[in-house]
Design a protein around this motif. Structure first.
Motif, PDB file in Angstrom:
ATOM      1  N   GLY A 128      45.653  30.844  20.149  1.00  0.00           N
ATOM      2  CA  GLY A 128      46.684  29.992  21.323  1.00  0.00           C
ATOM      3  C   GLY A 128      45.711  30.201  22.733  1.00  0.00           C
ATOM      4  N   PHE A 129      44.757  30.751  22.982  1.00  0.00           N
ATOM      5  CA  PHE A 129      44.884  30.920  23.995  1.00  0.00           C
ATOM      6  C   PHE A 129      43.858  29.834  24.844  1.00  0.00           C
ATOM      7  N   ILE A 130      44.001  28.906  25.744  1.00  0.00           N
ATOM      8  CA  ILE A 130      43.589  27.591  25.914  1.00  0.00           C
ATOM      9  C   ILE A 130      42.668  27.825  27.243  1.00  0.00           C
ATOM     10  N   ALA A 131      42.778  28.719  28.381  1.00  0.00           N
ATOM     11  CA  ALA A 131      42.270  28.849  29.569  1.00  0.00           C
ATOM     12  C   ALA A 131      42.612  29.779  30.551  1.00  0.00           C
ATOM     13  N   ALA A 132      42.071  30.303  32.079  1.00  0.00           N
ATOM     14  CA  ALA A 132      42.699  30.874  32.935  1.00  0.00           C
ATOM     15  C   ALA A 132      42.160  30.190  34.164  1.00  0.00           C
ATOM     16  N   PRO A 133      42.417  30.420  34.625  1.00  0.00           N
ATOM     17  CA  PRO A 133      42.437  29.819  35.770  1.00  0.00           C
ATOM     18  C   PRO A 133      40.689  30.104  36.986  1.00  0.00           C
ATOM     19  N   GLU A 134      40.291  30.123  37.593  1.00  0.00           N
ATOM     20  CA  GLU A 134      39.120  30.004  37.953  1.00  0.00           C
ATOM     21  C   GLU A 134      39.502  30.794  39.575  1.00  0.00           C
ATOM     22  N   TYR A 135      41.113  31.658  39.545  1.00  0.00           N
ATOM     23  CA  TYR A 135      40.989  32.590  41.001  1.00  0.00           C
ATOM     24  C   TYR A 135      41.790  33.779  39.662  1.00  0.00           C
ATOM     25  N   LYS A 136      41.810  34.401  40.921  1.00  0.00           N
ATOM     26  CA  LYS A 136      41.890  36.186  40.083  1.00  0.00           C
ATOM     27  C   LYS A 136      43.439  36.673  40.594  1.00  0.00           C
ATOM     28  N   SER A 137      42.948  35.997  41.988  1.00  0.00           N
ATOM     29  CA  SER A 137      44.560  36.318  43.327  1.00  0.00           C
ATOM     30  C   SER A 137      45.138  35.226  44.055  1.00  0.00           C
ATOM     31  N   ILE A 138      46.761  35.511  43.609  1.00  0.00           N
ATOM     32  CA  ILE A 138      47.510  34.280  44.326  1.00  0.00           C
ATOM     33  C   ILE A 138      47.531  34.349  45.345  1.00  0.00           C
ATOM     34  N   MET A 139      48.186  33.437  46.771  1.00  0.00           N
ATOM     35  CA  MET A 139      48.743  34.459  48.161  1.00  0.00           C
ATOM     36  C   MET A 139      50.020  33.884  47.746  1.00  0.00           C
ATOM     37  N   ALA A 140      50.470  34.626  48.716  1.00  0.00           N
ATOM     38  CA  ALA A 140      51.886  34.005  49.374  1.00  0.00           C
ATOM     39  C   ALA A 140      51.894  33.548  50.737  1.00  0.00           C
ATOM     40  N   ASP A 141      52.700  32.568  50.461  1.00  0.00           N
ATOM     41  CA  ASP A 141      53.015  31.586  51.440  1.00  0.00           C
ATOM     42  C   ASP A 141      53.084  32.234  52.976  1.00  0.00           C
ATOM     43  N   ALA A 142      54.106  33.252  52.616  1.00  0.00           N
ATOM     44  CA  ALA A 142      53.059  34.469  54.203  1.00  0.00           C
ATOM     45  C   ALA A 142      52.418  34.872  55.116  1.00  0.00           C
ATOM     46  N   ILE A 145      46.096  47.443  27.850  1.00  0.00           N
ATOM     47  CA  ILE A 145      45.592  46.073  27.878  1.00  0.00           C
ATOM     48  C   ILE A 145      45.672  45.063  27.056  1.00  0.00           C
ATOM     49  N   LEU A 146      46.891  44.802  25.994  1.00  0.00           N
ATOM     50  CA  LEU A 146      47.749  43.728  25.586  1.00  0.00           C
ATOM     51  C   LEU A 146      48.469  43.176  27.024  1.00  0.00           C
ATOM     52  N   ASN A 147      49.332  43.921  28.733  1.00  0.00           N
ATOM     53  CA  ASN A 147      49.398  42.784  29.148  1.00  0.00           C
ATOM     54  C   ASN A 147      48.295  42.345  30.462  1.00  0.00           C
ATOM     55  N   MET A 148      46.677  42.658  29.837  1.00  0.00           N
ATOM     56  CA  MET A 148      46.094  41.829  30.619  1.00  0.00           C
ATOM     57  C   MET A 148      46.271  40.520  30.627  1.00  0.00           C
ATOM     58  N   GLY A 149      46.650  39.950  29.113  1.00  0.00           N
ATOM     59  CA  GLY A 149      46.435  38.119  28.868  1.00  0.00           C
ATOM     60  C   GLY A 149      46.636  37.233  29.906  1.00  0.00           C
ATOM     61  N   TYR A 150      46.070  36.683  30.129  1.00  0.00           N
ATOM     62  CA  TYR A 150      45.599  35.937  31.405  1.00  0.00           C
ATOM     63  C   TYR A 150      45.247  34.402  31.574  1.00  0.00           C
ATOM     64  N   GLY A 151      46.113  33.278  31.845  1.00  0.00           N
ATOM     65  CA  GLY A 151      45.986  32.224  31.796  1.00  0.00           C
ATOM     66  C   GLY A 151      47.473  31.291  30.462  1.00  0.00           C
ATOM     67  N   LEU A 152      46.369  30.035  30.436  1.00  0.00           N
ATOM     68  CA  LEU A 152      47.524  29.341  29.373  1.00  0.00           C
ATOM     69  C   LEU A 152      46.658  29.349  28.135  1.00  0.00           C
ATOM     70  N   TYR A 153      47.610  29.396  27.341  1.00  0.00           N
ATOM     71  CA  TYR A 153      48.628  29.440  26.494  1.00  0.00           C
ATOM     72  C   TYR A 153      50.118  29.047  25.136  1.00  0.00           C
ATOM     73  N   GLU A 154      48.796  27.911  24.464  1.00  0.00           N
ATOM     74  CA  GLU A 154      49.564  27.684  23.012  1.00  0.00           C
ATOM     75  C   GLU A 154      50.330  28.121  22.282  1.00  0.00           C
ATOM     76  N   VAL A 155      51.672  27.831  21.984  1.00  0.00           N
ATOM     77  CA  VAL A 155      52.263  28.793  21.461  1.00  0.00           C
ATOM     78  C   VAL A 155      52.694  27.966  19.640  1.00  0.00           C
ATOM     79  N   ILE A 185      54.660  23.718  22.508  1.00  0.00           N
ATOM     80  CA  ILE A 185      55.568  25.041  23.206  1.00  0.00           C
ATOM     81  C   ILE A 185      54.171  25.763  24.109  1.00  0.00           C
ATOM     82  N   TYR A 186      54.074  26.790  25.351  1.00  0.00           N
ATOM     83  CA  TYR A 186      52.879  26.440  25.751  1.00  0.00           C
ATOM     84  C   TYR A 186      53.597  27.566  26.854  1.00  0.00           C
ATOM     85  N   GLN A 187      53.276  28.816  27.129  1.00  0.00           N
ATOM     86  CA  GLN A 187      53.190  29.936  27.956  1.00  0.00           C
ATOM     87  C   GLN A 187      51.838  30.179  29.032  1.00  0.00           C
TER      88      GLN A 187
END
Length: 699
Positions: free
Chosen positions: A76-90, A121-131, A136-138
């Motif tokens: 169900g993998f759809i797409a990963a974003p074009e970034y790997k880090s997310i900045m906090a507002d702080a 490795i299994l926990n390396m899933g990253y992005g949008l998935y169709e369930v 339903i999506y995750q």
């Protein structure tokens, strides 16, 4: 700032095809030498020949031929974003999946248990998935938990909006970008742990919740448990978290390699919006914007307040955190009340017989979905039976005389469970979970009078050192046992020496080497991190300076006045209160609450809904102003000067109480001789300010 990322899905697919198991990573700092196999620590040791032999044996005996989890994790993998880090507002990095890319090298790490490497490795899933197609999506890999999106007639129902506002907001943006922008019409908190509600302000506005435009749905008791579980022992939990979560360990094959139910916890803005809909019955049906849901309350399982959800229209079962890709903690090492393995098993059984016969997909707040009715029933039965066997076999052994200090060396899963990945204890471990079951039913005492009132380790250790002939003989024997790969035997005597001689650097270094090898060999990240974290502190000292802040205005607001008063009683130094005796009437007119706070016999008690007839002092202020005191934004003195707090009677009682209060700091030693001499100065605090809440996800 967002940095570009090659599709994790592609990298995972390459990794799966290149090596027979999997790998792991975690921590707070990425290890530059990880890609070259270099240890991040100048004192660190590579895996010994005994550790390598153990890992190689596991690679031959574990059921790696079963690759269904890998297939399901990528379905169900759809797409990963074009970034790997997310900045906090702080301004800090809230999330960084890129720091784990060393896991995708395509090699086996001898410093990581092969089963744990696979889980990581299994926990390396990253992005949008169709369930469920079109429904339903995750978004996975944006935080410790998954965030799920249910498509309604007009918008989204969001299940479990992660730990931080920033990661939840990024997930919603990704969903709207790829699937079309839709409003959030409801949020569901599956349970009362921070990684399942903390990011709510990233997906909805509180005004829309208060107006009823957006439903926020939670199980009965959610608000009380969301805060209370972390308050009374919160400072100790925060300190112990450094071990369970490997806070000081770089992300490296030699350090933090995973957190079992996800990569790690986001370091962003944790918030809370109070639910406006509660599920109170064992089973309740509700339709929200065209989507029918049946909620199953499962109190006392993974969380004190938790619920599963079934979607009959989609034949989809949401297992919350009751069924994930691991056997969970019955006792969580950071500290919490022991959970009920039998109740957990029975609630899974209820779900199995109520939903399992027709469900075609099972998804959860961690790990990955399972598809097909046969597969779903298999996993549900595996986890049901794992918790049931743990409870029943441990009590069977206890009733045959096996004690809490022996059970972890005796209890074993049956081979039929060992051969199934869903029965492996990554978040929990058979060792500490089996001890927890005994503790739940029989307590901590093993019924040997010698252990009922033992000496403290620092007092008993010198006796052992003396009787063993002194430090030189212990060091020699410790080194001999280490060279023989007898790490637990070596740990037994070296731990005594370190307690007796906390400034003995050679002893601490050897104990660190021993801990390190044990950590390398452990399947559970919580256990691995605890050994490796202790090794790090033995070598370099414990963390010092300002403690991490985890409680914001939302958490303070959610804390009841009674809970706050109870926490004040815990922070009181009873020795300083000797001889004090007074009664304080506290009232908060804006919410109609009133309390009697009484000091007697060096104990501070309170009772809600009462007022003493002849109080020593009466204090009146609005609950909204009290929250500012609790959050450290103001003081009682400032409020009194502003006319917002009224004191009537003898002010001495208030000053006496304040003089007894302690401001807890998570800077105490867990292992002797690890305190750093240099410390960052702390900002002065009013002792009435609430202690920091250890919101660690509660897992």
């Amino acid at each position: 700032m967002k940095t570009k990322l090659t599709s994790i899905a592609v990298l995972i697919a390459m990794a799966i095809s290149n090596f027979s198991l999997a790998a792991g990573g975690g921590g707070v700092v990425s290890d530059p030498g990880a890609m070259q196999g270099k240890h991040f620590d100048s004192k660190g040791k590579l895996p010994s020949s005994y550790t390598v032999k153990l890992q190689n044996g596991l690679r031959k005996t574990l059921p790696f031929e079963d690759k269904r989890d890998f297939e399901e994790s990528q379905r169900g993998f759809i797409a990963a974003p074009e970034y790997k880090s997310i900045m906090a507002d702080a301004g800090n990095v809230a999330w960084d999946m890129g720091s784990y890319e060393f896991l995708l090298q395509g090699k086996d790490f001898d410093s990581v248990h092969p089963s744990l490497q696979r889980q990581a490795i299994l926990n390396m899933g990253y992005g949008l998935y169709e369930v469920v197609p079109g429904k339903i999506y995750q978004v996975r890999g944006f935080d410790l938990a998954n965030i799920s999106f249910i498509k309604t007639d007009n918008g989204w129902i969001v299940f479990d909006p992660l730990t931080a506002k920033e990661t939840a907001r990024a997930a919603l943006e990704l969903v709207n970008e790829k699937l079309g922008k839709r409003p959030v019409v409801a949020v569901v908190y599956s349970h009362s742990h921070g990684d399942h509600f903390g990011g709510v302000r990233g997906v909805v506005d509180e005004a829309d919740v208060k107006s009823g435009k957006v439903k926020v749905i939670a199980p009965a008791g959610f608000m009380d448990h969301a805060v209370a579980e972390n308050v009374y022992a919160g400072n100790a939990m925060t300190r112990r978290m450094y071990f369970q979560y490997g806070v000081l360990l770089p992300r490296s094959p030699f350090g933090h390699v995973d957190q079992s139910i996800g990569k790690n916890t986001a370091a962003g803005n944790l918030g809370l919006i109070e639910p406006n809909v509660y599920i109170n019955q064992p089973f309740e049906i509700m339709t929200v914007d065209g989507v029918e849901m049946e909620f199953q309350n499962t109190p006392g399982t993974e969380a004190p307040a938790e619920m599963n959800t079934y979607f009959p229209q989609f034949k989809a079962f949401w297992a919350a955190e009751n069924i994930t890709g691991t056997i969970h903690n019955i006792y969580t090492l950071r500290g919490a009340l022991v959970r009920d393995a039998l109740a957990w098993s029975k609630n899974i059984n209820n779900a199995l017989y109520r939903y399992g016969n027709e469900a075609e997909v099972m998804f959860a707040s961690h790990s990955w979905p399972r598809w097909g009715n046969e597969r779903i029933q298999e996993v549900m039965r595996t986890q049901r039976d794992s918790y049931a066997h743990l409870n029943n076999e441990v009590l069977h052994l206890a009733n045959n005389g096996v004690t809490i200090n022996e059970i972890h060396n005796v209890y074993k899963q049956p081979e039929s469970l060992k051969s199934q990945w869903a029965a492996h204890s990554y978040h929990g471990s058979e060792e500490h979970n089996s001890r927890a079951v005994v503790n739940r039913y029989l307590g901590y005492w093993d019924a040997n009078p010698a252990t009922l009132i033992p000496l403290s380790p620092k007092d008993s250790a010198p006796l052992y050192v003396e009787m063993m002939g002194g430090s030189a003989k212990i060091m020699a024997k410790g080194k001999e046992l280490y060279k023989q790969g007898k790490y637990r035997e070596a740990m037994e005597i070296m731990n005594k020496l370190v307690y007796a001689q906390p400034n003995n650097t050679a002893a601490k270094d050897l104990l660190a080497d021993i801990f390190e090898q044990i950590g390398y060999q452990k399947e559970s990240p919580s256990v691995r991190n605890s050994f490796l974290g202790a090794a790090y502190e033995l070598r370099h000292g414990m963390p010092s300076g300002a403690s991490p802040k985890s409680n914001g205005p939302d958490m303070i607001k959610a804390m009841t006045t009674e809970l706050w008063l109870n926490s004040l009683a815990i922070s009181m130094d009873s020795k300083k209160a000797a001889g004090m005796k007074f009664k304080i009437n506290l009232s908060t007119p804006d919410n109609g609450e009133m309390f009697v706070v009484e000091m007697s016999n060096s104990a501070l008690t309170n009772i809600k809904g009462q007022q003493a007839k002849n109080p020593t002092l009466s204090i009146t202020l609005n609950r909204g102003d009290l929250e500012k005191v609790m959050g450290g934004q103001t003081t009682f003195d400032q409020l009194q000067a502003e006319g917002k707090a009224k004191f009537e009677g003898d002010r001495k009682a208030f000053d006496q109480l304040r003089s007894t209060l302690t401001i807890f700091k998570p800077d105490f030693e867990l292992i002797p001789g690890t305190r750093n001499k240099k410390e960052v100065p702390q900002k002065a605090q009013d002792p009435f300010e609430v202690q920091e809440l250890a919101i660690t996800g509660g897992e």
